[in-house]
Design a protein around this motif. Structure first.
Motif, PDB file in Angstrom:
ATOM      1  N   TRP A 110      23.041  41.274  56.512  1.00  0.00           N
ATOM      2  CA  TRP A 110      23.137  42.564  55.845  1.00  0.00           C
ATOM      3  C   TRP A 110      22.873  42.431  54.338  1.00  0.00           C
ATOM      4  CZ3 TRP A 110      22.495  47.394  55.978  1.00  0.00           C
ATOM      5  CH2 TRP A 110      23.180  48.292  55.156  1.00  0.00           C
ATOM      6  N   PHE A 111      23.444  41.403  53.721  1.00  0.00           N
ATOM      7  CA  PHE A 111      23.213  41.229  52.285  1.00  0.00           C
ATOM      8  C   PHE A 111      21.732  40.959  51.990  1.00  0.00           C
ATOM      9  CE2 PHE A 111      27.837  40.435  52.335  1.00  0.00           C
ATOM     10  CZ  PHE A 111      28.226  41.241  51.286  1.00  0.00           C
ATOM     11  N   ARG A 112      21.099  40.157  52.857  1.00  0.00           N
ATOM     12  CA  ARG A 112      19.672  39.899  52.652  1.00  0.00           C
ATOM     13  C   ARG A 112      18.862  41.175  52.791  1.00  0.00           C
ATOM     14  NH1 ARG A 112      19.488  34.731  56.502  1.00  0.00           N
ATOM     15  NH2 ARG A 112      17.774  33.712  55.461  1.00  0.00           N
ATOM     16  N   ARG A 113      19.249  41.998  53.753  1.00  0.00           N
ATOM     17  CA  ARG A 113      18.498  43.238  53.918  1.00  0.00           C
ATOM     18  C   ARG A 113      18.721  44.158  52.731  1.00  0.00           C
ATOM     19  NH1 ARG A 113      19.507  47.326  58.840  1.00  0.00           N
ATOM     20  NH2 ARG A 113      19.044  49.094  57.475  1.00  0.00           N
ATOM     21  N   LEU A 114      19.970  44.211  52.257  1.00  0.00           N
ATOM     22  CA  LEU A 114      20.241  45.019  51.066  1.00  0.00           C
ATOM     23  C   LEU A 114      19.376  44.542  49.899  1.00  0.00           C
ATOM     24  CD1 LEU A 114      24.137  45.362  50.988  1.00  0.00           C
ATOM     25  CD2 LEU A 114      22.484  47.224  51.246  1.00  0.00           C
ATOM     26  N   ALA A 115      19.205  43.215  49.796  1.00  0.00           N
ATOM     27  CA  ALA A 115      18.408  42.667  48.698  1.00  0.00           C
ATOM     28  C   ALA A 115      16.935  43.006  48.872  1.00  0.00           C
ATOM     29  CB  ALA A 115      18.606  41.159  48.614  1.00  0.00           C
ATOM     30  N   SER A 116      16.434  42.917  50.116  1.00  0.00           N
ATOM     31  CA  SER A 116      14.991  43.111  50.291  1.00  0.00           C
ATOM     32  C   SER A 116      14.597  44.582  50.365  1.00  0.00           C
ATOM     33  CB  SER A 116      14.513  42.368  51.546  1.00  0.00           C
ATOM     34  OG  SER A 116      15.149  42.892  52.682  1.00  0.00           O
ATOM     35  N   GLU A 117      15.468  45.415  50.915  1.00  0.00           N
ATOM     36  CA  GLU A 117      15.095  46.827  51.078  1.00  0.00           C
ATOM     37  C   GLU A 117      15.560  47.698  49.925  1.00  0.00           C
ATOM     38  OE1 GLU A 117      16.238  48.610  54.702  1.00  0.00           O
ATOM     39  OE2 GLU A 117      15.062  47.220  55.928  1.00  0.00           O
ATOM     40  N   GLY A 118      16.414  47.167  49.081  1.00  0.00           N
ATOM     41  CA  GLY A 118      16.966  47.997  48.019  1.00  0.00           C
ATOM     42  C   GLY A 118      18.109  48.846  48.541  1.00  0.00           C
ATOM     43  N   GLN A 119      18.752  49.541  47.611  1.00  0.00           N
ATOM     44  CA  GLN A 119      19.916  50.330  48.002  1.00  0.00           C
ATOM     45  C   GLN A 119      19.529  51.756  48.417  1.00  0.00           C
ATOM     46  OE1 GLN A 119      22.624  51.255  44.780  1.00  0.00           O
ATOM     47  NE2 GLN A 119      21.031  50.992  43.232  1.00  0.00           N
ATOM     48  N   HIS A 120      20.271  52.305  49.345  1.00  0.00           N
ATOM     49  CA  HIS A 120      20.095  53.695  49.781  1.00  0.00           C
ATOM     50  C   HIS A 120      21.453  54.362  49.859  1.00  0.00           C
ATOM     51  CE1 HIS A 120      15.897  52.928  50.829  1.00  0.00           C
ATOM     52  NE2 HIS A 120      16.327  51.773  51.311  1.00  0.00           N
ATOM     53  N   PRO A 121      22.175  54.441  48.754  1.00  0.00           N
ATOM     54  CA  PRO A 121      23.541  54.990  48.835  1.00  0.00           C
ATOM     55  C   PRO A 121      23.523  56.482  49.176  1.00  0.00           C
ATOM     56  CG  PRO A 121      22.894  54.714  46.558  1.00  0.00           C
ATOM     57  CD  PRO A 121      21.809  54.072  47.379  1.00  0.00           C
ATOM     58  N   ARG A 122      24.554  56.882  49.904  1.00  0.00           N
ATOM     59  CA  ARG A 122      24.649  58.280  50.299  1.00  0.00           C
ATOM     60  C   ARG A 122      25.239  59.143  49.200  1.00  0.00           C
ATOM     61  NH1 ARG A 122      27.292  60.478  55.932  1.00  0.00           N
ATOM     62  NH2 ARG A 122      27.481  62.666  55.324  1.00  0.00           N
ATOM     63  N   ALA A 123      26.127  58.554  48.398  1.00  0.00           N
ATOM     64  CA  ALA A 123      26.833  59.341  47.393  1.00  0.00           C
ATOM     65  C   ALA A 123      26.962  58.575  46.090  1.00  0.00           C
ATOM     66  CB  ALA A 123      28.235  59.688  47.898  1.00  0.00           C
ATOM     67  N   MET A 124      27.058  59.329  45.001  1.00  0.00           N
ATOM     68  CA  MET A 124      27.465  58.755  43.721  1.00  0.00           C
ATOM     69  C   MET A 124      28.928  59.135  43.536  1.00  0.00           C
ATOM     70  SD  MET A 124      26.234  59.640  39.830  1.00  0.00           S
ATOM     71  CE  MET A 124      26.738  58.565  38.475  1.00  0.00           C
ATOM     72  N   ILE A 125      29.731  58.160  43.131  1.00  0.00           N
ATOM     73  CA  ILE A 125      31.126  58.459  42.817  1.00  0.00           C
ATOM     74  C   ILE A 125      31.356  58.176  41.341  1.00  0.00           C
ATOM     75  CG2 ILE A 125      33.545  57.886  43.276  1.00  0.00           C
ATOM     76  CD1 ILE A 125      32.846  57.245  46.101  1.00  0.00           C
ATOM     77  N   ILE A 126      31.963  59.135  40.662  1.00  0.00           N
ATOM     78  CA  ILE A 126      32.309  58.966  39.253  1.00  0.00           C
ATOM     79  C   ILE A 126      33.822  58.889  39.198  1.00  0.00           C
ATOM     80  CG2 ILE A 126      32.246  60.012  36.949  1.00  0.00           C
ATOM     81  CD1 ILE A 126      29.628  61.437  37.857  1.00  0.00           C
ATOM     82  N   SER A 127      34.342  57.695  38.874  1.00  0.00           N
ATOM     83  CA  SER A 127      35.794  57.583  38.798  1.00  0.00           C
ATOM     84  C   SER A 127      36.187  56.834  37.539  1.00  0.00           C
ATOM     85  CB  SER A 127      36.372  56.956  40.067  1.00  0.00           C
ATOM     86  OG  SER A 127      36.222  55.566  40.057  1.00  0.00           O
ATOM     87  N   CYS A 128      37.476  56.618  37.388  1.00  0.00           N
ATOM     88  CA  CYS A 128      38.004  56.054  36.150  1.00  0.00           C
ATOM     89  C   CYS A 128      37.957  54.523  36.223  1.00  0.00           C
ATOM     90  CB  CYS A 128      39.442  56.534  35.977  1.00  0.00           C
ATOM     91  SG  CYS A 128      40.187  56.096  34.390  1.00  0.00           S
ATOM     92  N   CYS A 129      37.946  53.886  35.062  1.00  0.00           N
ATOM     93  CA  CYS A 129      37.992  52.416  34.973  1.00  0.00           C
ATOM     94  C   CYS A 129      39.357  51.871  35.386  1.00  0.00           C
ATOM     95  CB  CYS A 129      37.759  51.960  33.532  1.00  0.00           C
ATOM     96  SG  CYS A 129      36.186  52.437  32.827  1.00  0.00           S
ATOM     97  N   ASP A 130      40.344  52.729  35.486  1.00  0.00           N
ATOM     98  CA  ASP A 130      41.725  52.305  35.731  1.00  0.00           C
ATOM     99  C   ASP A 130      41.804  51.300  36.881  1.00  0.00           C
ATOM    100  OD1 ASP A 130      44.543  52.386  36.758  1.00  0.00           O
ATOM    101  OD2 ASP A 130      44.752  53.861  35.173  1.00  0.00           O
ATOM    102  N   SER A 131      42.527  50.203  36.641  1.00  0.00           N
ATOM    103  CA  SER A 131      42.589  49.110  37.621  1.00  0.00           C
ATOM    104  C   SER A 131      43.327  49.497  38.896  1.00  0.00           C
ATOM    105  CB  SER A 131      43.291  47.904  37.000  1.00  0.00           C
ATOM    106  OG  SER A 131      44.619  48.238  36.636  1.00  0.00           O
ATOM    107  N   ARG A 132      44.021  50.635  38.859  1.00  0.00           N
ATOM    108  CA  ARG A 132      44.817  51.032  40.017  1.00  0.00           C
ATOM    109  C   ARG A 132      44.056  51.921  40.986  1.00  0.00           C
ATOM    110  NH1 ARG A 132      49.438  53.549  36.436  1.00  0.00           N
ATOM    111  NH2 ARG A 132      47.508  54.295  35.478  1.00  0.00           N
TER     112      ARG A 132
END
Lengths: 215, 215, 215, 215
Positions: D29-51
């Motif tokens: 799976w990691f190799r395929r992610l590397a060769s095919e590039g990413q196809h994310p379904r969503a963008m998430i905008i969240s806080c840097c907070d470690s929790r």
């Protein structure tokens, strides 16, 4: 025990990582440790404090140190009264069954247990004086040490009492007949250390100088 | 304490190596641990056995776990009698002062303390029955556990009793009012593990199944 | 905001699964994190890329790392002009308020932002040169890095520029007075990493060798 | 960059553990992610907070979400002035290059950035008003939100402002022409969430009710 819960997932993952690396690369050693039993060279008595990792500081290999950790690295006096004494049991096992060559007591800076003792003995923590306070009763072991340092300037007293905790433990060690016999037979040596967390320092008690000296 | 001796040279050298590398590369972190105090997430109660390094198994960072180590990872029952109880003191400090979120009890294979209990309870180790035996009196905590496993086939009994040591500790933990209160308020969870040294295995107690299950 | 929509159902289901398992088993820890605030050891600056999960790679517990993610893990130079600088704000908060001990910048292979910079600087992406291109203007931060690698053979240039993104960020970090002061006071250390997605590799910048070295 | 340091050892060990398990078991799976590039379904905008680990909460697989994390999960208004806007660059890349189907903004309880905004706007944090304060200038984005909640009872105001941070971001998102166009073409949906750390709660903004509703 219906209260037990599964292991948190991040610990499961880290365990599996350890098994696939450190364990997998050394499993001949782990198998031998399992089949031959342990032969540790030293017993280390240190504090439960999460900031003190004797295995890191001394580059410990698995199987090398028999480690007892309690609050403020204290050894109580010899008291064979038939009650449960966890520290004395660990000591007895290390010296008489495992025949370790060294017992090393290591104290440290910013010790919460020692701070509790200081507060208790100077009247600032009445709750610790109550019979039901396990921390208070445990820190009673260090009361004689408090008497020796109580007149020091305030900025010196914490470190001085942390080091008294080490010295008190060394003295109490010698009250155990099996420890005294092994020391006198030169089968066992005792060592007192104090570790400064923030500076990464290590001081060793030198009986000739009567004080702790930086390593 | 005229009996104290200098630190063996191999430990001096390892300490200096640690200081020049692990400490030097991370001393910002060590200083912060010193100035801010510890905030460990969990207390781990494990055995003094030199072959069991919970910090390795769980990839522990300095400051992450408050660790108490005694013979056979035993927690005695709640007994606020004004005597010195090192394990109870460590537990009280972890739960009431540090407010850890987890208490994890980890037993292990080839446990010498458990073997001693087995020998004592089956009549093979009269010396452990003596009032003056600290190991014997400490292992008394596990006598009720022995009763539960004594009729098992011989090849199963050691592991079964090692796991009983974990279960006994989990039960005794709940006898401490501050532990029970924190568990009931859902501020604290308890976990029971058993580690097999030779195979690098880890089993977790599952209350639904009433037994330990491999992770 | 009449445009907002309900959460897609598959995410509702996964959230409910998380709550019934990971949260339920650890909610003592989550409550403590809520009541005591965060004490992260390190700030990690990594890319938004969906293929890069630093929390997995480093077995991160909740509360352990303060994580800023932007395109190509870039830190712009210090520019206190009263404008909005999200990366600089995150850095200021981590270093001056949370007092993290480490800032770790992690780049990665197949970085789309770095590829955009390469295309832009080599004249193949005129749209990115436009004033209105946010990606283009953001990648301007890496133009000096492009100058250093532009004459490399084509098959080496992407990786080299991805690593320049890390080095540029490390250099720009030192332009922030509060970072420089903390580094010089030895309260903070900086670290540069590059992660190869397909091979699961990790390289760390070694200033003595002047290059990245596999871990 | 002579200031860079080696990776702390506990992170090296955890990385190696990850590589030997999660990576090794999934490297196809990691190799395929590397060769095919990413196809994310969503963008998430969240806080840097470690929790706040959105990857845990939503059981994210590697490659699934494009994640931007900044202080207080804020999106600034559209401002194509040729300056460096890291959040706008991440948004532009997600919507125009990756063509994500969702943009999810997730706020959370006990947000340090929102608390700073509250202190600043109510006159309690003059340092945050200075031109040179990156956190202060970043939190300026939330000033209009403060105006809407400032008259609420004190015990309600933090949560209300944390939710305003989400709503402000949702509004500002629509000021980006490429977001508006995608939303209007029904190629993109926007979602607003607020996560309560201690209770493991999740609320979603419902435009019909004009408020956040528990999931």
């Amino acid at each position: 025990m219906q209260h037990a819960r599964p292991l948190p997932n991040y610990l499961v993952q880290r365990f599996q990582g350890w098994k696939a690396t450190s364990y997998a690369e050394n499993h001949a050693w782990f198998r031998r440790l399992a089949s031959e039993g342990q032969h540790p060279r030293a017993m280390i008595i240190s504090c439960c404090d999460s900031r003190v990792h004797v295995t890191s500081i001394f580059g410990a290999d698995t199987g090398e140190f028999f480690i007892h950790r309690n609050i403020a690295n204290l050894v109580p006096p010899y008291q064979p009264d038939g009650q449960q004494h966890g520290t004395s049991a660990a000591l007895e096992y290390a010296v008489t069954a495992l025949k370790v060559a060294h017992v090393i007591v290591m104290g440290h800076s910013s010790c919460g247990g020692v701070q509790g003792c200081l507060d208790m003995c100077s009247g600032k923590a009445p709750a610790l004086e109550e019979k039901s306070s396990f921390v208070g009763r445990w820190m009673d072991i260090l009361r004689p040490g408090y008497e020796k340092v109580k007149d020091l300037p305030e900025e010196e007293i914490s470190k001085a009492l942390e080091q008294q905790a080490v010295l008190t433990s060394l003295e109490n060690l010698m009250s155990f007949p099996f420890v005294r016999a092994a020391v006198e037979a030169e089968d066992l040596t005792l060592h007192g250390l104090w570790h400064e967390i923030g500076k990464g320092g290590l001081e060793c008690f030198d009986p000739k100088l009567g004080g702790f000296v930086g390593i």
